[in-house]
Design a protein around this motif. Sequence first.
Motif, mmCIF file in Angstrom:
data_model
loop_
_atom_site.group_PDB
_atom_site.id
_atom_site.type_symbol
_atom_site.label_atom_id
_atom_site.label_comp_id
_atom_site.label_asym_id
_atom_site.label_seq_id
_atom_site.Cartn_x
_atom_site.Cartn_y
_atom_site.Cartn_z
ATOM 1 N N ALA A 1 79.151 87.848 70.196
ATOM 2 C CA ALA A 1 77.963 87.482 70.962
ATOM 3 C C ALA A 1 76.693 87.756 70.178
ATOM 4 N N PHE A 2 76.745 88.632 69.201
ATOM 5 C CA PHE A 2 75.553 88.992 68.446
ATOM 6 C C PHE A 2 75.403 88.153 67.176
ATOM 7 N N ALA A 3 76.391 87.368 66.829
ATOM 8 C CA ALA A 3 76.402 86.691 65.542
ATOM 9 C C ALA A 3 75.599 85.406 65.568
ATOM 10 N N ASP A 4 74.605 85.333 64.711
ATOM 11 C CA ASP A 4 73.842 84.103 64.524
ATOM 12 C C ASP A 4 73.501 83.995 63.046
ATOM 13 N N VAL A 5 74.502 84.293 62.214
ATOM 14 C CA VAL A 5 74.321 84.253 60.771
ATOM 15 C C VAL A 5 74.546 82.822 60.317
ATOM 16 N N LYS A 6 73.500 82.196 59.782
ATOM 17 C CA LYS A 6 73.575 80.776 59.457
ATOM 18 C C LYS A 6 74.136 80.509 58.072
ATOM 19 N N ALA A 7 74.039 81.463 57.177
ATOM 20 C CA ALA A 7 74.586 81.298 55.832
ATOM 21 C C ALA A 7 74.859 82.674 55.261
ATOM 22 N N ALA A 8 75.906 82.778 54.437
ATOM 23 C CA ALA A 8 76.242 84.058 53.822
ATOM 24 C C ALA A 8 77.011 83.833 52.532
ATOM 25 N N THR A 9 76.713 84.659 51.534
ATOM 26 C CA THR A 9 77.471 84.684 50.285
ATOM 27 C C THR A 9 77.812 86.144 50.007
ATOM 28 N N ASP A 10 78.394 86.404 48.855
ATOM 29 C CA ASP A 10 78.717 87.788 48.500
ATOM 30 C C ASP A 10 77.476 88.623 48.243
ATOM 31 N N THR A 11 76.339 87.967 47.984
ATOM 32 C CA THR A 11 75.130 88.702 47.611
ATOM 33 C C THR A 11 73.949 88.479 48.551
ATOM 34 N N GLY A 12 74.157 87.799 49.665
ATOM 35 C CA GLY A 12 73.031 87.576 50.563
ATOM 36 C C GLY A 12 73.409 86.826 51.821
ATOM 37 N N PHE A 13 72.406 86.662 52.703
ATOM 38 C CA PHE A 13 72.650 85.980 53.966
ATOM 39 C C PHE A 13 71.330 85.528 54.578
ATOM 40 N N ASN A 14 71.433 84.659 55.581
ATOM 41 C CA ASN A 14 70.277 84.152 56.314
ATOM 42 C C ASN A 14 70.595 84.188 57.803
ATOM 43 N N VAL A 15 69.729 84.840 58.582
ATOM 44 C CA VAL A 15 69.896 84.845 60.038
ATOM 45 C C VAL A 15 68.684 84.167 60.658
ATOM 46 N N ILE A 16 68.925 83.431 61.744
ATOM 47 C CA ILE A 16 67.867 82.649 62.374
ATOM 48 C C ILE A 16 67.938 82.797 63.884
ATOM 49 N N HIS A 17 66.773 82.930 64.516
ATOM 50 C CA HIS A 17 66.664 82.927 65.978
ATOM 51 C C HIS A 17 65.533 81.992 66.372
ATOM 52 N N VAL A 18 65.778 81.192 67.402
ATOM 53 C CA VAL A 18 64.815 80.176 67.820
ATOM 54 C C VAL A 18 64.714 80.151 69.336
ATOM 55 N N ALA A 19 63.510 79.932 69.850
ATOM 56 C CA ALA A 19 63.311 79.749 71.291
ATOM 57 C C ALA A 19 62.043 78.947 71.528
ATOM 58 N N THR A 20 61.995 78.233 72.644
ATOM 59 C CA THR A 20 60.779 77.558 73.078
ATOM 60 C C THR A 20 60.318 78.220 74.370
ATOM 61 N N VAL A 21 59.075 78.687 74.387
ATOM 62 C CA VAL A 21 58.560 79.424 75.543
ATOM 63 C C VAL A 21 57.262 78.818 76.046
ATOM 64 N N ASN A 22 56.950 79.098 77.301
ATOM 65 C CA ASN A 22 55.714 78.626 77.914
ATOM 66 C C ASN A 22 54.568 79.566 77.537
ATOM 67 N N ALA A 23 54.045 79.365 76.363
ATOM 68 C CA ALA A 23 52.925 80.168 75.860
ATOM 69 C C ALA A 23 52.271 79.390 74.733
ATOM 70 N N THR A 24 51.025 79.723 74.439
ATOM 71 C CA THR A 24 50.342 79.082 73.329
ATOM 72 C C THR A 24 50.666 79.831 72.041
ATOM 73 N N PRO A 25 50.516 79.171 70.882
ATOM 74 C CA PRO A 25 50.728 79.876 69.621
ATOM 75 C C PRO A 25 49.839 81.111 69.475
ATOM 76 N N ASP A 26 48.614 81.042 69.986
ATOM 77 C CA ASP A 26 47.716 82.201 69.888
ATOM 78 C C ASP A 26 48.220 83.377 70.716
ATOM 79 N N GLU A 27 48.795 83.088 71.890
ATOM 80 C CA GLU A 27 49.350 84.163 72.720
ATOM 81 C C GLU A 27 50.537 84.819 72.028
#
Length: 236
Positions: A18-44
Amino acid sequence: MKYPILITIILSATASPAFADVKAATDTGFNVIHVATVNATPDEIWKRLLAPKDYWNKAHSWSGSSAGFYIDAQANGCFCELFQEADANGKLRTVGSVEHMRVIFAQPGKVLRMQGALGPLQSEAVLGTLTVAMEPVRGAAGTKVSFSYVVGGYMRYKVSEIAPAVDKVLGEQFRSMLLPFALAEADASKADGFKLDVEKMVDPEPSEPQTISENDPVNLDETDAASVEATSAEPR
């Protein structure tokens, strides 16, 4: 709870998918990403982002408190934590500090990019780059927000173990940062005026706006790993 104690705990918690959102991984590195759309302005969202003491979990601190957390949002600014103690009169004084990350790109309401090895990665020979991007949704009041953390270099941890652990912790801070805002309904239109660091993302599709709660899963959006590409965040 401080990071040295936390290392064992987060490594033992990685068995839960349930916690895994690893988008890419190698023996020497990785990339994790989280995305959401919310009812708020960029300034907020930007204002909330720059107050980590209000949302960062103290369990993921070095001092055992998030009260000394701050972000100086300018190039070479610090995402730092102050070690604070009360003196005999009850007045707080700073007795030390630690750098979590260093700001390398700051464009208010659009992008905050920082470099640093978070948590237990600090003792390793790795470089981590966190890009927080905000994109207004065309024809709607919502804003799409993304956390993308890319780590590479030599580390004494197994990537298969540390990557899900980092993803879990970073996802928790992402969710906590967005707690004051309601999730927005999906909008497939392209955002105006700015290219996100993370593209081709799938929006959440709730039947109606929802409020983010403490018990929500860490991943607010589930994105297809094959469809997520890291690109440079440059204004058009």
